[in-house]
Design an enzyme around this catalytic site. Sequence first.
Site, short mmCIF file in Angstrom:
data_model
loop_
_atom_site.label_atom_id
_atom_site.label_comp_id
_atom_site.label_asym_id
_atom_site.label_seq_id
_atom_site.Cartn_x
_atom_site.Cartn_y
_atom_site.Cartn_z
N PRO A 39 4.28 -5.91 -4.12
CA PRO A 39 4.98 -5.34 -5.26
C PRO A 39 6.19 -4.53 -4.79
O PRO A 39 6.06 -3.65 -3.95
CB PRO A 39 3.93 -4.45 -5.91
CG PRO A 39 2.62 -5.03 -5.49
CD PRO A 39 2.85 -5.54 -4.10
N GLU A 40 7.37 -4.86 -5.32
CA GLU A 40 8.58 -4.15 -4.97
C GLU A 40 8.89 -3.10 -6.03
O GLU A 40 8.18 -2.98 -7.03
CB GLU A 40 9.74 -5.14 -4.82
CG GLU A 40 9.53 -6.19 -3.75
CD GLU A 40 9.67 -5.64 -2.34
OE1 GLU A 40 9.94 -4.43 -2.19
OE2 GLU A 40 9.52 -6.41 -1.38
#
Length: 271
Positions: A2-3
């Site tokens: 997850p960015e």
Amino acid sequence: MPELPEVETTRRGLAPLLAGRRITAFEVREPRLRWPVPPELVQQLAGARVRSLTRRAKYLLLETDRTGLLLHLGMSGSLRHCTPETPLRRHDHLTLHLDNGYQVRLHDPRRFGCCLPLPEGGLSHTLLADLGPEPLDPEFDGDSLFRRSRGRRGPVKAFIMDQAIVVGVGNIYATEALFLAGVRPGRAAGRVTRAEYERLASHIKAVLAAAIKQGGTTLRDFLHEDGTHGYFRQSLRVYGRAGEPCPVCAEVLRTRRIGQRASSYCPACQK
């Protein structure tokens, strides 16, 4: 992983569902995350009322009228807002039980995430204290990048992915911003001009803002658990497209490894 856009999408979705709610219980099924979940959190959170859910870099900060939580989703984690009737999954390690009957579950197959106490004034936490500016904040601009890059011989892509320089610019978004700015990812950071950094900072902001608006590239957030791609993936110009024609000039896109990451670029458009 997850960015920043995925984490911010999660925060925006969960924040209104949590604000003002009382935590009736904190259930820990598997405490062995990146760092062990302190057992005292079970008692400290029971009865606490949620004040807010904010974000710093890729960390989520759950603030309460007691001890808060510092959360990180690790490599493959997600948060899910659901009812107690929703079947538990194998890697649902933590559950916040809320006073309206709903639950928030941390799902983390690889156990690289974290759940740690967040004291009052949580930004002083050791995991947060040395982080750089947020890319969407006004103090982040091309001039600051230019000044901090002087004398640096490492690749500019690694430079803008350094969390001490600016937080949350992950591999996908760095690749896209460098393409739009016309800067090759392997150029020495100290050889990039002020004008180029001004373009780069502008495109970092634009790319991240667009990804947040469209839900990121993976949509592993609190509502979407099927692994489908976020809408922003449909807008990617060069990331993951090595060997395909450049969308601007039709030159074949190339790739090289920078900091153990594949970096696609156009040899004609990026200098």
